[in-house]
Design a protein around this motif. Structure first.
Motif, PDB file in Angstrom:
ATOM      1  N   GLN A 358       0.835  -1.196   0.000  1.00 48.99           N
ATOM      2  CA  GLN A 358       0.000   0.000   0.000  1.00 48.99           C
ATOM      3  C   GLN A 358       0.875   1.254   0.000  1.00 48.99           C
ATOM      4  O   GLN A 358       2.081   1.183   0.267  1.00 48.99           O
ATOM      5  CB  GLN A 358      -0.893   0.020   1.235  1.00 48.99           C
ATOM      6  CG  GLN A 358      -2.011  -0.992   1.233  1.00 48.99           C
ATOM      7  CD  GLN A 358      -3.006  -0.753   2.362  1.00 48.99           C
ATOM      8  OE1 GLN A 358      -2.680  -0.158   3.376  1.00 48.99           O
ATOM      9  NE2 GLN A 358      -4.224  -1.219   2.173  1.00 48.99           N
ATOM     10  N   PRO A 359       0.277   2.424  -0.266  1.00 51.18           N
ATOM     11  CA  PRO A 359       1.005   3.681  -0.089  1.00 51.18           C
ATOM     12  C   PRO A 359       1.447   3.828   1.365  1.00 51.18           C
ATOM     13  O   PRO A 359       1.008   3.079   2.249  1.00 51.18           O
ATOM     14  CB  PRO A 359      -0.027   4.746  -0.478  1.00 51.18           C
ATOM     15  CG  PRO A 359      -1.056   4.027  -1.276  1.00 51.18           C
ATOM     16  CD  PRO A 359      -1.099   2.635  -0.745  1.00 51.18           C
ATOM     17  N   PRO A 360       2.287   4.804   1.661  1.00 51.17           N
ATOM     18  CA  PRO A 360       2.757   5.000   3.035  1.00 51.17           C
ATOM     19  C   PRO A 360       1.605   5.158   4.027  1.00 51.17           C
ATOM     20  O   PRO A 360       0.512   5.600   3.677  1.00 51.17           O
ATOM     21  CB  PRO A 360       3.587   6.285   2.945  1.00 51.17           C
ATOM     22  CG  PRO A 360       4.057   6.318   1.532  1.00 51.17           C
ATOM     23  CD  PRO A 360       2.932   5.742   0.724  1.00 51.17           C
ATOM     24  N   LEU A 361       1.876   4.771   5.257  1.00 55.47           N
ATOM     25  CA  LEU A 361       0.904   4.823   6.330  1.00 55.47           C
ATOM     26  C   LEU A 361       0.186   6.171   6.384  1.00 55.47           C
ATOM     27  O   LEU A 361       0.812   7.229   6.284  1.00 55.47           O
ATOM     28  CB  LEU A 361       1.616   4.567   7.662  1.00 55.47           C
ATOM     29  CG  LEU A 361       0.775   4.664   8.926  1.00 55.47           C
ATOM     30  CD1 LEU A 361      -0.254   3.552   8.980  1.00 55.47           C
ATOM     31  CD2 LEU A 361       1.674   4.651  10.156  1.00 55.47           C
ATOM     32  N   ASN A 362      -1.130   6.111   6.547  1.00 64.03           N
ATOM     33  CA  ASN A 362      -2.010   7.283   6.710  1.00 64.03           C
ATOM     34  C   ASN A 362      -2.215   8.080   5.428  1.00 64.03           C
ATOM     35  O   ASN A 362      -2.799   9.169   5.469  1.00 64.03           O
ATOM     36  CB  ASN A 362      -1.528   8.214   7.832  1.00 64.03           C
ATOM     37  CG  ASN A 362      -1.670   7.583   9.199  1.00 64.03           C
ATOM     38  OD1 ASN A 362      -2.518   6.713   9.395  1.00 64.03           O
ATOM     39  ND2 ASN A 362      -0.834   8.002  10.146  1.00 64.03           N
ATOM     40  N   THR A 363      -1.748   7.543   4.291  1.00 63.76           N
ATOM     41  CA  THR A 363      -2.106   8.188   3.030  1.00 63.76           C
ATOM     42  C   THR A 363      -3.618   8.103   2.849  1.00 63.76           C
ATOM     43  O   THR A 363      -4.198   7.021   2.920  1.00 63.76           O
ATOM     44  CB  THR A 363      -1.428   7.482   1.845  1.00 63.76           C
ATOM     45  OG1 THR A 363      -0.015   7.547   1.996  1.00 63.76           O
ATOM     46  CG2 THR A 363      -1.839   8.125   0.521  1.00 63.76           C
ATOM     47  N   PRO A 364      -4.271   9.219   2.625  1.00 62.24           N
ATOM     48  CA  PRO A 364      -5.728   9.160   2.455  1.00 62.24           C
ATOM     49  C   PRO A 364      -6.125   8.455   1.164  1.00 62.24           C
ATOM     50  O   PRO A 364      -5.553   8.708   0.103  1.00 62.24           O
ATOM     51  CB  PRO A 364      -6.147  10.638   2.419  1.00 62.24           C
ATOM     52  CG  PRO A 364      -5.050  11.370   3.112  1.00 62.24           C
ATOM     53  CD  PRO A 364      -3.795  10.615   2.740  1.00 62.24           C
ATOM     54  N   PHE A 365      -7.087   7.553   1.284  1.00 60.51           N
ATOM     55  CA  PHE A 365      -7.708   6.951   0.113  1.00 60.51           C
ATOM     56  C   PHE A 365      -8.842   7.851  -0.378  1.00 60.51           C
ATOM     57  O   PHE A 365      -9.249   8.804   0.296  1.00 60.51           O
ATOM     58  CB  PHE A 365      -8.250   5.565   0.452  1.00 60.51           C
ATOM     59  CG  PHE A 365      -7.195   4.526   0.689  1.00 60.51           C
ATOM     60  CD1 PHE A 365      -6.163   4.326  -0.220  1.00 60.51           C
ATOM     61  CD2 PHE A 365      -7.239   3.729   1.824  1.00 60.51           C
ATOM     62  CE1 PHE A 365      -5.196   3.354  -0.008  1.00 60.51           C
ATOM     63  CE2 PHE A 365      -6.281   2.744   2.051  1.00 60.51           C
ATOM     64  CZ  PHE A 365      -5.252   2.560   1.134  1.00 60.51           C
ATOM     65  N   ALA A 366      -9.391   7.517  -1.544  1.00 59.21           N
ATOM     66  CA  ALA A 366     -10.426   8.358  -2.160  1.00 59.21           C
ATOM     67  C   ALA A 366     -11.610   8.622  -1.232  1.00 59.21           C
ATOM     68  O   ALA A 366     -12.091   9.770  -1.150  1.00 59.21           O
ATOM     69  CB  ALA A 366     -10.897   7.729  -3.469  1.00 59.21           C
ATOM     70  N   PRO A 367     -12.144   7.624  -0.491  1.00 56.21           N
ATOM     71  CA  PRO A 367     -13.278   7.931   0.384  1.00 56.21           C
ATOM     72  C   PRO A 367     -12.970   8.978   1.453  1.00 56.21           C
ATOM     73  O   PRO A 367     -13.875   9.700   1.889  1.00 56.21           O
ATOM     74  CB  PRO A 367     -13.607   6.571   1.012  1.00 56.21           C
ATOM     75  CG  PRO A 367     -13.181   5.576  -0.015  1.00 56.21           C
ATOM     76  CD  PRO A 367     -11.918   6.165  -0.583  1.00 56.21           C
ATOM     77  N   TYR A 368     -11.717   9.079   1.870  1.00 54.85           N
ATOM     78  CA  TYR A 368     -11.372  10.137   2.832  1.00 54.85           C
ATOM     79  C   TYR A 368     -11.666  11.509   2.249  1.00 54.85           C
ATOM     80  O   TYR A 368     -12.194  12.396   2.941  1.00 54.85           O
ATOM     81  CB  TYR A 368      -9.895  10.041   3.237  1.00 54.85           C
ATOM     82  CG  TYR A 368      -9.448  11.242   4.059  1.00 54.85           C
ATOM     83  CD1 TYR A 368      -9.612  11.262   5.432  1.00 54.85           C
ATOM     84  CD2 TYR A 368      -8.892  12.371   3.443  1.00 54.85           C
ATOM     85  CE1 TYR A 368      -9.234  12.368   6.182  1.00 54.85           C
ATOM     86  CE2 TYR A 368      -8.510  13.477   4.180  1.00 54.85           C
ATOM     87  CZ  TYR A 368      -8.686  13.483   5.551  1.00 54.85           C
ATOM     88  OH  TYR A 368      -8.320  14.591   6.287  1.00 54.85           O
ATOM     89  N   HIS A 369     -11.306  11.713   0.987  1.00 54.47           N
ATOM     90  CA  HIS A 369     -11.526  13.022   0.371  1.00 54.47           C
ATOM     91  C   HIS A 369     -13.022  13.303   0.206  1.00 54.47           C
ATOM     92  O   HIS A 369     -13.466  14.444   0.354  1.00 54.47           O
ATOM     93  CB  HIS A 369     -10.794  13.096  -0.962  1.00 54.47           C
ATOM     94  CG  HIS A 369      -9.317  12.892  -0.838  1.00 54.47           C
ATOM     95  ND1 HIS A 369      -8.522  13.685  -0.040  1.00 54.47           N
ATOM     96  CD2 HIS A 369      -8.487  11.954  -1.386  1.00 54.47           C
ATOM     97  CE1 HIS A 369      -7.263  13.271  -0.109  1.00 54.47           C
ATOM     98  NE2 HIS A 369      -7.223  12.226  -0.920  1.00 54.47           N
TER      99      HIS A 369
END
Length: 673
Positions: A358-369
């Motif tokens: 996965q991307p680095p820890l705590n990278t926001p995924f699309a649902p976060y935005h």
């Protein structure tokens, strides 16, 4: 959520990511979609706990400044703990979950510190499955007496219908009796013990969402469904009900049709609450997510549509599952890598052979935005108002802010095509200034904000969400206050609607909601109005507004929903019953009585399914046919004067099963019993 199956990893690596905005502008193309926004059609008012998310004990990032900051920035105002099925094995005193995993260096105080840093109210799940009422009461004492956390919301258990009583077992339950009767009895004991410590808390009981398993199923030895049993036996002691909604869908396109079921599902749940508990009880939605495109744009579009739809119907909090969850099955969705992760933020983990990370820890995924757009859109004190479009691939939601501004959320669920939306306003004239538009597009690193389009037209890129905030053109004087909650006395064809008087209004207008543009039912200088020529058995939602002598319009009253009846003494009487339900289909029976002194030789009974996701499979004791949503039942023999006959069928449904209430026999509307 069944975290036994869905927790992918608890190994988290430390990292953060920055959101890099971009800008976009340009004149809109010719409109191909019409959207209507009507401030006269008032829906629910947004509460302070509306935007929520789950936070779990197996998350090593529980309460960290990085996560609290991201959640605060997204507008999260409620956090649920300790997380899904783990709640029914978790013991708060020693911070253990036998059979599960608890992240080191975390505990309940860690969670509360994170909630306070986020600015969020906690919702705490007391352990029903392996706990006791005393353990729950001690938790209330520790939280609200010892630590003065002022934790108001406490739910008794999580998905406890999944304890094996209906044949599927994922939820821990040490009770010998797995029935809803036992759950309800224990809820009463928990509520009494917990409120003896702090009578100001609010206690919630677990129900199932209409249209989701095991809704409609009556278990062995039970007098009714899970919801019926729990509400009948515990409805007097609880303050809210707690439901989850994972509507499924084999494709992203199918998943994105599911929010259309929300209005009917919430209505059915409210009906069940009123019927079995005998009063109104608040509703929380503490878990929802998708099966296709969890980390990519389908998840984001679903989140925006579902939060808006549920909050507009009066659900007081909506909570995404989950902050972090872990790597699942990796795929490509709409050109983006989807990690099959139920989390809003990346867990930063890899698969077993480290070939996919996965991307680095705590990278926001699309649902976060999408969640951050909802946090900006639906703020405490805003009132949802009528909004709708003429294209099922474009959703519209709108709120009126206390200062008179109107915010419109547009969701383009078309993965391939842009759509230009012509916006039509009713009861509101926007300023001519170019609006600022916040947009989250497919594959974007974050939300971008820039002047775009006009108040009357916006172009939406494929698979995108746009938030348009509009100032009113007219700001002179003080508009009247909103009328209070309406009430109605209803027959089959009339409704007498009344409401409390408000200051400053010269007259009142009553509007019927119609998705977007509302329909004026009448106006008066008094505080009641009788509306005639209504359709029997139809559900109506109305609002009242006040207008002063200068033409200024008040905010809309809270909505009132009522259903007209059927004629009291018709020539025929029909009883419709669901006699055996299995969650997506049922055996139904229709009893027909001829109330006239004459025999009916050739007869046909006609009714319509209330929703598009209901259908007829087969029938007996009559000839059954279906065309679109209309069902015709033709008798095989005459119906004598005063006689009754019965016919049966098998029906299917893939959403909330709203039963028909209006039947016509040879064109005459019958009394529904």
């Amino acid at each position: 959520m069944n975290t036994w199956k869905r927790l992918a990893s608890t190994v988290l690596l430390a990292a953060t990511t920055l959101l890099i905005p971009s800008t976009a502008s340009g004149a809109p193309a010719a409109a191909d979609v019409r959207a209507d926004v009507d401030i006269r059609a008032g829906l629910a008012t947004v509460g302070d706990t509306a935007v929520g998310v789950n936070h779990a004990i197996w998350d090593s990032q529980l309460g960290t400044p990085a996560v609290s900051g991201l959640l605060k920035d997204a507008g999260v105002r409620m956090l649920r703990y300790p997380g899904g099925s783990y709640a029914d094995i978790y013991h708060w005193k020693d911070h253990t979950a036998p059979g599960g995993y608890v992240a080191p260096d975390t505990d309940f105080d860690t969670f509360m510190a994170g909630a306070r840093a986020t600015g969020a109210e906690p919702m705490i799940i007391a352990n029903y499955g392996t706990g006791t009422a005393q353990e729950a009461a001690d938790w209330v004492r520790y939280a609200n007496v010892t630590k003065d956390y002022d934790a108001t919301y406490w739910t008794i258990g999580n998905e406890n219908y999944g304890n094996g009583h209906y044949g599927s077992a994922w939820e821990a339950d040490d009770h010998a009796d797995k029935s809803p009767k036992e759950y309800a009895s224990t809820v009463v004991a928990y509520a009494n013990a917990m409120k003896a410590v702090d009578p100001t808390i609010k206690v919630g009981a677990v129900l199932t969402m209409p249209g989701n398993w095991p809704d409609g199923i009556v278990g062995a030895g039970d007098a009714g469904t899970w919801n019926q049993e729990v509400l009948t036996r515990a409805g007097s002691v609880i303050d809210f009900v707690d439901v989850h909604w994972y509507p499924g869908g084999g494709t992203a396109a199918e998943t994105l049709t599911k929010p259309a079921q929300i209005q009917d599902a919430v209505h059915l749940l409210q009906q069940q609450i009123q019927r079995y508990a005998g009063r109104e009880i608040a509703i929380s939605m503490t878990e929802t997510n998708v099966e296709v495109g969890r980390n990519t744009q389908p998840g984001a579009l679903f989140l925006a549509d579902v939060y808006s739809g549920l909050l507009a119907q009066g659900v007081f909090t909506v909570q995404w599952w989950n902050v972090h969850n872990g790597l699942g099955t990796v795929s490509e969705v709409a050109g983006q890598t989807d990690y099959g992760d139920y989390g809003l933020l990346s867990s930063g983990n890899c698969n077993a052979d480290n070939t996919v990370c996965q991307p680095p820890l705590n990278t926001p995924f699309a649902p976060y935005h999408a969640l951050s757009l909802i946090g900006d859109f639906a703020r405490g004190g805003d009132q949802f108002i009528g909004a709708g479009t003429n294209n099922s691939l474009v959703s519209a939601h709108a709120v009126r802010r206390p200062n008179g501004d109107v915010a419109v959320l547009l969701i383009n669920k078309d993965p391939d095509a842009a759509h230009t939306v012509a916006l039509n306003y009713h009861g509101f004239t926007p300023s001519a200034a170019t609006p600022a538009v916040a947009t989250f597009a497919n594959g974007a690193a974050g939300v971008t904000t820039a002047p775009a389009g006009t108040a009357g037209a916006q172009t939406l890129s494929p698979y995108s969400i746009s938030l348009i905030t509009l100032r009113p053109e007219r700001t002179d004087g003080v508009a009247p206050k909103a009328p209070g909650q309406p009430a109605a006395t209803v027959t089959d064809r009339t409704a007498t609607i009344s409401w409390p008087a408000t200051a400053g209004g010269g007259k009142y207008e009553v509007y019927q909601h119609n998705g977007g543009a509302a329909q004026l039912l009448g106006e008066t200088t008094g505080t009641s109005l009788t509306v005639r020529n209504l359709e029997p058995g139809r559900r109506y939602t109305i609002s009242a507004v006040a207008r002063d002598g200068a033409g200024r319009l008040s905010p809309a009253s809270p909505p009132l929903t009522f259903t007209t009846g059927t004629p009291a003494n018709a020539a025929c009487t029909v009883t419709f019953r669901d006699t055996n339900d299995w969650g997506n289909g049922y055996v139904g029976q229709i009893d027909i009585t001829n109330n006239t002194p004459n025999a009916i030789g050739n007869w046909t009974l006609t009714f319509s399914w209330p929703t598009a996701w209901q259908s007829l499979n087969s029938g007996w004791n009559a000839t059954w046919t279906q065309s679109d949503r209309t069902v015709r039942v033709t008798g095989d023999s005459p119906l004598a004067a005063g006689a009754s006959t019965s016919a049966g069928f098998v029906g299917s449904y893939s959403g909330p099963n709203v039963l028909p209430t209006v039947f016509t026999l040879n064109g005459t509307v019958c009394t529904s019993a």
